[in-house]
Write a protein that holds these residues in place. Structure first.
Motif, PDB file in Angstrom:
ATOM      1  N   ALA A 114       0.835  -1.207   0.000  1.00  0.00           N
ATOM      2  CA  ALA A 114       0.000   0.000   0.000  1.00  0.00           C
ATOM      3  C   ALA A 114       0.870   1.258   0.000  1.00  0.00           C
ATOM      4  O   ALA A 114       0.559   2.232  -0.694  1.00  0.00           O
ATOM      5  CB  ALA A 114      -0.935  -0.006   1.202  1.00  0.00           C
ATOM      6  N   ARG A 115       1.972   1.243   0.755  1.00  0.00           N
ATOM      7  CA  ARG A 115       2.883   2.397   0.770  1.00  0.00           C
ATOM      8  C   ARG A 115       3.526   2.605  -0.600  1.00  0.00           C
ATOM      9  O   ARG A 115       3.636   3.736  -1.077  1.00  0.00           O
ATOM     10  CB  ARG A 115       3.956   2.217   1.843  1.00  0.00           C
ATOM     11  CG  ARG A 115       3.470   2.502   3.245  1.00  0.00           C
ATOM     12  CD  ARG A 115       4.626   2.569   4.225  1.00  0.00           C
ATOM     13  NE  ARG A 115       5.318   1.299   4.366  1.00  0.00           N
ATOM     14  CZ  ARG A 115       4.978   0.337   5.226  1.00  0.00           C
ATOM     15  NH1 ARG A 115       3.953   0.504   6.025  1.00  0.00           N
ATOM     16  NH2 ARG A 115       5.662  -0.776   5.283  1.00  0.00           N
ATOM     17  N   ARG A 116       3.949   1.518  -1.247  1.00  0.00           N
ATOM     18  CA  ARG A 116       4.545   1.631  -2.585  1.00  0.00           C
ATOM     19  C   ARG A 116       3.546   2.193  -3.584  1.00  0.00           C
ATOM     20  O   ARG A 116       3.874   3.065  -4.389  1.00  0.00           O
ATOM     21  CB  ARG A 116       5.054   0.271  -3.066  1.00  0.00           C
ATOM     22  CG  ARG A 116       6.366  -0.160  -2.454  1.00  0.00           C
ATOM     23  CD  ARG A 116       6.954  -1.355  -3.190  1.00  0.00           C
ATOM     24  NE  ARG A 116       6.044  -2.479  -3.311  1.00  0.00           N
ATOM     25  CZ  ARG A 116       5.935  -3.468  -2.417  1.00  0.00           C
ATOM     26  NH1 ARG A 116       6.679  -3.458  -1.337  1.00  0.00           N
ATOM     27  NH2 ARG A 116       5.088  -4.454  -2.603  1.00  0.00           N
ATOM     28  N   GLN A 117       2.310   1.707  -3.534  1.00  0.00           N
ATOM     29  CA  GLN A 117       1.293   2.185  -4.465  1.00  0.00           C
ATOM     30  C   GLN A 117       0.996   3.664  -4.219  1.00  0.00           C
ATOM     31  O   GLN A 117       0.864   4.440  -5.171  1.00  0.00           O
ATOM     32  CB  GLN A 117       0.019   1.369  -4.332  1.00  0.00           C
ATOM     33  CG  GLN A 117      -1.052   1.778  -5.328  1.00  0.00           C
ATOM     34  CD  GLN A 117      -2.299   0.931  -5.221  1.00  0.00           C
ATOM     35  OE1 GLN A 117      -2.428   0.114  -4.317  1.00  0.00           O
ATOM     36  NE2 GLN A 117      -3.225   1.136  -6.134  1.00  0.00           N
ATOM     37  N   SER A 118       0.912   4.059  -2.972  1.00  0.00           N
ATOM     38  CA  SER A 118       0.664   5.463  -2.649  1.00  0.00           C
ATOM     39  C   SER A 118       1.802   6.343  -3.138  1.00  0.00           C
ATOM     40  O   SER A 118       1.576   7.422  -3.701  1.00  0.00           O
ATOM     41  CB  SER A 118       0.482   5.619  -1.143  1.00  0.00           C
ATOM     42  OG  SER A 118       0.340   6.967  -0.804  1.00  0.00           O
ATOM     43  N   LYS A 119       3.030   5.868  -2.964  1.00  0.00           N
ATOM     44  CA  LYS A 119       4.193   6.629  -3.415  1.00  0.00           C
ATOM     45  C   LYS A 119       4.202   6.770  -4.937  1.00  0.00           C
ATOM     46  O   LYS A 119       4.476   7.845  -5.466  1.00  0.00           O
ATOM     47  CB  LYS A 119       5.469   5.937  -2.935  1.00  0.00           C
ATOM     48  CG  LYS A 119       6.721   6.695  -3.218  1.00  0.00           C
ATOM     49  CD  LYS A 119       7.932   5.978  -2.646  1.00  0.00           C
ATOM     50  CE  LYS A 119       9.194   6.725  -2.976  1.00  0.00           C
ATOM     51  NZ  LYS A 119      10.376   6.038  -2.457  1.00  0.00           N
ATOM     52  N   ARG A 120       3.873   5.689  -5.661  1.00  0.00           N
ATOM     53  CA  ARG A 120       3.804   5.749  -7.119  1.00  0.00           C
ATOM     54  C   ARG A 120       2.718   6.714  -7.581  1.00  0.00           C
ATOM     55  O   ARG A 120       2.910   7.490  -8.515  1.00  0.00           O
ATOM     56  CB  ARG A 120       3.546   4.360  -7.703  1.00  0.00           C
ATOM     57  CG  ARG A 120       4.754   3.462  -7.729  1.00  0.00           C
ATOM     58  CD  ARG A 120       4.520   2.240  -8.603  1.00  0.00           C
ATOM     59  NE  ARG A 120       3.394   1.439  -8.167  1.00  0.00           N
ATOM     60  CZ  ARG A 120       3.492   0.347  -7.419  1.00  0.00           C
ATOM     61  NH1 ARG A 120       4.668  -0.064  -7.018  1.00  0.00           N
ATOM     62  NH2 ARG A 120       2.430  -0.330  -7.065  1.00  0.00           N
ATOM     63  N   ARG A 121       1.578   6.686  -6.904  1.00  0.00           N
ATOM     64  CA  ARG A 121       0.475   7.587  -7.286  1.00  0.00           C
ATOM     65  C   ARG A 121       0.878   9.041  -7.050  1.00  0.00           C
ATOM     66  O   ARG A 121       0.613   9.901  -7.897  1.00  0.00           O
ATOM     67  CB  ARG A 121      -0.776   7.244  -6.487  1.00  0.00           C
ATOM     68  CG  ARG A 121      -1.917   8.214  -6.724  1.00  0.00           C
ATOM     69  CD  ARG A 121      -3.196   7.475  -7.039  1.00  0.00           C
ATOM     70  NE  ARG A 121      -4.320   8.384  -7.156  1.00  0.00           N
ATOM     71  CZ  ARG A 121      -4.715   8.910  -8.309  1.00  0.00           C
ATOM     72  NH1 ARG A 121      -4.073   8.615  -9.418  1.00  0.00           N
ATOM     73  NH2 ARG A 121      -5.748   9.716  -8.358  1.00  0.00           N
ATOM     74  N   GLN A 122       1.512   9.312  -5.917  1.00  0.00           N
ATOM     75  CA  GLN A 122       1.960  10.680  -5.636  1.00  0.00           C
ATOM     76  C   GLN A 122       2.979  11.133  -6.677  1.00  0.00           C
ATOM     77  O   GLN A 122       2.946  12.264  -7.133  1.00  0.00           O
ATOM     78  CB  GLN A 122       2.567  10.782  -4.233  1.00  0.00           C
ATOM     79  CG  GLN A 122       1.550  10.869  -3.134  1.00  0.00           C
ATOM     80  CD  GLN A 122       0.648  12.076  -3.298  1.00  0.00           C
ATOM     81  OE1 GLN A 122      -0.500  11.945  -3.702  1.00  0.00           O
ATOM     82  NE2 GLN A 122       1.152  13.248  -2.999  1.00  0.00           N
ATOM     83  N   HIS A 123       3.887  10.255  -7.050  1.00  0.00           N
ATOM     84  CA  HIS A 123       4.885  10.580  -8.063  1.00  0.00           C
ATOM     85  C   HIS A 123       4.193  10.902  -9.385  1.00  0.00           C
ATOM     86  O   HIS A 123       4.538  11.857 -10.065  1.00  0.00           O
ATOM     87  CB  HIS A 123       5.862   9.428  -8.235  1.00  0.00           C
ATOM     88  CG  HIS A 123       6.981   9.705  -9.188  1.00  0.00           C
ATOM     89  ND1 HIS A 123       6.787   9.923 -10.529  1.00  0.00           N
ATOM     90  CD2 HIS A 123       8.314   9.811  -8.998  1.00  0.00           C
ATOM     91  CE1 HIS A 123       7.923  10.144 -11.121  1.00  0.00           C
ATOM     92  NE2 HIS A 123       8.878  10.078 -10.215  1.00  0.00           N
ATOM     93  N   TRP A 124       3.202  10.085  -9.768  1.00  0.00           N
ATOM     94  CA  TRP A 124       2.495  10.297 -11.016  1.00  0.00           C
ATOM     95  C   TRP A 124       1.725  11.620 -10.982  1.00  0.00           C
ATOM     96  O   TRP A 124       1.692  12.346 -11.977  1.00  0.00           O
ATOM     97  CB  TRP A 124       1.530   9.142 -11.283  1.00  0.00           C
ATOM     98  CG  TRP A 124       0.839   9.276 -12.593  1.00  0.00           C
ATOM     99  CD1 TRP A 124       1.341   8.970 -13.823  1.00  0.00           C
ATOM    100  CD2 TRP A 124      -0.476   9.782 -12.824  1.00  0.00           C
ATOM    101  NE1 TRP A 124       0.416   9.243 -14.788  1.00  0.00           N
ATOM    102  CE2 TRP A 124      -0.711   9.743 -14.200  1.00  0.00           C
ATOM    103  CE3 TRP A 124      -1.473  10.251 -11.985  1.00  0.00           C
ATOM    104  CZ2 TRP A 124      -1.902  10.157 -14.763  1.00  0.00           C
ATOM    105  CZ3 TRP A 124      -2.658  10.668 -12.547  1.00  0.00           C
ATOM    106  CH2 TRP A 124      -2.864  10.620 -13.924  1.00  0.00           C
TER     107      TRP A 124
END
Length: 101
Positions: free
Chosen positions: A22-32
């Motif tokens: 969940a942390r990785r997905q959140s980080k990827r979404r924020q980056h995008w």
């Protein structure tokens, strides 16, 4: 004594994996959201880099093997194994590079 949702104590490993995902997905979404969609030129550049990451060790192994075979007159005694070593090194390097991206 059973563990409940509110009990403090060690979390099962599955919960840790889910939280990390969940942390990785959140980080990827924020980056995008901040960076936007990568350009076509970036994709082409990444494909080129990935190609050289694979091809360079293969060519080095092949040239080193051919040089040794020419020097010692051994046919393809060194070329074939060093070519395979180059394939393994190139594949491993590409895998590591993709994992970092």
């Amino acid at each position: 004594m059973s563990m409940t949702a509110g009990a403090s104590g060690p979390r099962p490993p599955h919960d840790e994996e889910m939280a990390a995902a969940a942390r990785r997905q959140s980080k990827r979404r924020q980056h995008w959201l901040t960076e936007g969609e990568p350009s076509i030129a970036r994709f082409v550049g990444q494909i080129g880099v990935l190609g050289w990451i694979v091809v360079a060790p293969i060519l080095i192994g092949l040239f080193a093997g051919r040089w040794l075979d020419h020097r010692f007159g051994t046919g393809i005694f060194w070329s074939a194994p060093l070519l395979l070593v180059g394939v393994v090194i190139g594949s491993f390097s590409a895998w590591k590079w993709i994992k970092r991206q």
